[in-house]
Design an enzyme around this catalytic site. Structure first.
Site, mmCIF file in Angstrom:
data_model
loop_
_atom_site.group_PDB
_atom_site.id
_atom_site.type_symbol
_atom_site.label_atom_id
_atom_site.label_comp_id
_atom_site.label_asym_id
_atom_site.label_seq_id
_atom_site.Cartn_x
_atom_site.Cartn_y
_atom_site.Cartn_z
ATOM 1 N N SER A 82 82.899 91.921 24.722
ATOM 2 C CA SER A 82 83.373 91.772 26.101
ATOM 3 C C SER A 82 82.455 90.860 26.908
ATOM 4 O O SER A 82 81.268 90.717 26.611
ATOM 5 C CB SER A 82 83.446 93.140 26.790
HETATM 6 N N1 SAH Z 1 82.280 97.341 22.530
HETATM 7 C C1 SAH Z 1 82.392 96.129 21.739
HETATM 8 C C2 SAH Z 1 83.669 95.372 22.062
HETATM 9 C C3 SAH Z 1 84.619 95.650 21.033
HETATM 10 S S1 SAH Z 1 86.248 94.984 21.090
HETATM 11 C C4 SAH Z 1 81.176 95.257 21.846
HETATM 12 O O1 SAH Z 1 80.274 95.569 22.637
HETATM 13 O O2 SAH Z 1 81.091 94.283 21.113
HETATM 14 C C5 SAH Z 1 87.127 96.445 20.650
HETATM 15 C C6 SAH Z 1 86.821 97.036 19.311
HETATM 16 O O3 SAH Z 1 87.605 98.215 19.195
HETATM 17 C C7 SAH Z 1 87.193 96.156 18.124
HETATM 18 O O4 SAH Z 1 86.071 95.974 17.313
HETATM 19 C C8 SAH Z 1 88.275 96.967 17.411
HETATM 20 O O5 SAH Z 1 88.249 96.826 16.015
HETATM 21 C C9 SAH Z 1 87.951 98.377 17.842
HETATM 22 N N2 SAH Z 1 89.041 99.357 17.760
HETATM 23 C C10 SAH Z 1 90.355 99.169 18.004
HETATM 24 N N3 SAH Z 1 91.052 100.312 17.806
HETATM 25 C C11 SAH Z 1 90.133 101.255 17.428
HETATM 26 C C12 SAH Z 1 90.221 102.631 17.063
HETATM 27 N N4 SAH Z 1 91.380 103.286 17.023
HETATM 28 N N5 SAH Z 1 89.085 103.284 16.726
HETATM 29 C C13 SAH Z 1 87.889 102.648 16.729
HETATM 30 N N6 SAH Z 1 87.757 101.338 17.038
HETATM 31 C C14 SAH Z 1 88.850 100.647 17.398
#
Ligand code: SAH
Length: 231
Positions: A82
């Site tokens: 993000s």
């Molecule tokens: N917090 C992260 C941003 C991640 S983007 C950072 O600091 O880099 C969102 C993430 O959520 C992605 O990696 C995606 O694979 C994950 N995601 C999506 N659905 C999910 C689920 N049901 N359980 C766990 N992770 C999930």
């Protein structure tokens, strides 16, 4: 003369190491000043954590030079880290205290987890894409974070064995708030979650008080979708 040359190149490498370190430190200070303080991030602990966590270690080599820019970045597998402001905004909304236990759904690069871990005692984070979860785990342990546990799986179900959580942060967009996450929120707990339809998504701040759930819309946002596992 070979010794002279090797000493010289050694000093050059060391010097360059310091130089590039400094460039990132300066970029990080500017990020906090221009993107966070200049907007509405005022929470001291959030600002300090954003000043401390080396965001460039959480992004792939080809985008390191953009690590501190005012934008999300691709981390592979169609996922993103993000924008710094969004990380700070979500962190600030959680009103964290040093003894808090926090659950994150969507580890991604591990950056948000590191920011949380600078502030609270324990962070539990779940990632559904195995390769991303494993890379994040490696990054976090290389940087010395010992208060973060990474699990691979579908975060929809939360982390029952570690519940309740003082704060929960979801970093993927979902239509409605998963019931297990509401159940695993402690009394007095806060949750921040991007929810709604993809083109009208809002960051919701959810609070549990006297067993009752209160929800507030805080900011219109765009997030990668929350995906559901097979189980
Ligand atoms: N917090 C992260 C941003 C991640 S983007 C950072 O600091 O880099 C969102 C993430 O959520 C992605 O990696 C995606 O694979 C994950 N995601 C999506 N659905 C999910 C689920 N049901 N359980 C766990 N992770 C999930």
């Amino acid at each position: 003369m070979p010794t002279f040359i090797s000493i010289l190149s050694f000093l050059f490498v060391i010097g360059f190491g310091y130089y590039s370190q400094d460039v990132y430190t300066i970029q990080r200070k500017n990020m906090v000043q221009d993107q966070l303080k200049a907007r509405d991030i005022v929470d001291r602990v959030t600002l300090n954590a954003m000043l401390k966590v080396p965001r460039h270690h959480f992004v792939p080599d080809n985008v390191k030079k953009y690590a501190y820019q005012d934008t999300p970045l691709s981390i592979g597998k169609g996922q993103t880290i993000s924008q710094p402001y969004i990380v700070a905004f979500m962190t600030q909304e959680l009103q964290l205290k040093p003894d808090d236990k926090v659950l994150e759904i969507g580890t991604g690069s591990g950056y948000q987890a590191a920011v949380l871990a600078e502030i609270v005692k324990e962070v539990y984070t779940i990632e559904i894409v195995e390769s991303l979860g494993l890379t994040a785990k490696k990054t976090l342990s290389t940087l010395g974070y010992q208060n973060i546990e990474v699990r691979i799986g579908d975060g929809y179900h939360g982390w029952k064995e570690q519940a309740p959580f003082d704060a929960i942060i979801v970093t993927a967009g979902i239509d409605t708030i998963p019931q297990p996450l509401l159940d695993q929120l402690a009394e007095g707990g806060r949750m921040i979650i991007p929810a709604g339809s993809p083109n009208a998504m809002q960051l919701l701040l959810v609070k549990k008080k006297n067993g009752k759930i209160k929800t507030q819309e805080r900011l219109p946002v765009r997030f990668v979708p929350f995906v559901r596992g097979k189980n």
